[in-house]
Motif scaffolding. Structure first.
Motif, short mmCIF file in Angstrom:
data_model
loop_
_atom_site.label_atom_id
_atom_site.label_comp_id
_atom_site.label_asym_id
_atom_site.label_seq_id
_atom_site.Cartn_x
_atom_site.Cartn_y
_atom_site.Cartn_z
N SER A 2 0.94 -1.27 -0.11
CA SER A 2 0.02 -0.16 -0.12
C SER A 2 0.75 1.28 0.20
O SER A 2 1.74 1.22 0.61
CB SER A 2 -0.91 0.01 1.48
N THR A 4 0.71 5.70 -0.19
CA THR A 4 -0.06 7.05 -0.09
C THR A 4 0.28 8.07 -0.93
O THR A 4 1.49 8.37 -0.81
CB THR A 4 -0.08 7.44 1.55
N LYS A 45 -4.84 6.63 -0.77
CA LYS A 45 -4.09 5.29 -0.25
C LYS A 45 -4.78 4.08 -0.85
O LYS A 45 -5.89 3.87 -1.19
CB LYS A 45 -4.43 5.01 1.41
#
Length: 71
Positions: A2, A4, A45
């Motif tokens: 992940s 951002t 995100k």
């Protein structure tokens, strides 16, 4: 994995931020997002790649002034 991302997107009204929101809502790999019309900022995100995400936002017709990977 992940990431951002933070984008500076030129949005002048609720319709502008709404267009960006509709695209992000349908985009695979986006876990969450925060759109601030006041700050002209979009924080996303998710597991989507930066370039793919940038293209999705640009398809709304909004000007993306800058973008960075935060994490």
């Amino acid at each position: 994995m992940s990431h951002t991302y933070k984008f500076d997107v030129k949005m002048t009204c609720g319709g502008c931020s709404g267009a960006v929101e509709r695209v992000l809502k349908k985009t695979e790999g986006v876990d969450s997002y925060d759109i601030s019309l006041e700050k002209q900022e979009v924080i996303v995100k998710g597991s989507i790649g930066y370039d793919d995400l940038l293209e999705k936002i640009k398809k709304t017709g909004k000007e993306v002034r800058s973008g960075t990977t935060v994490e």
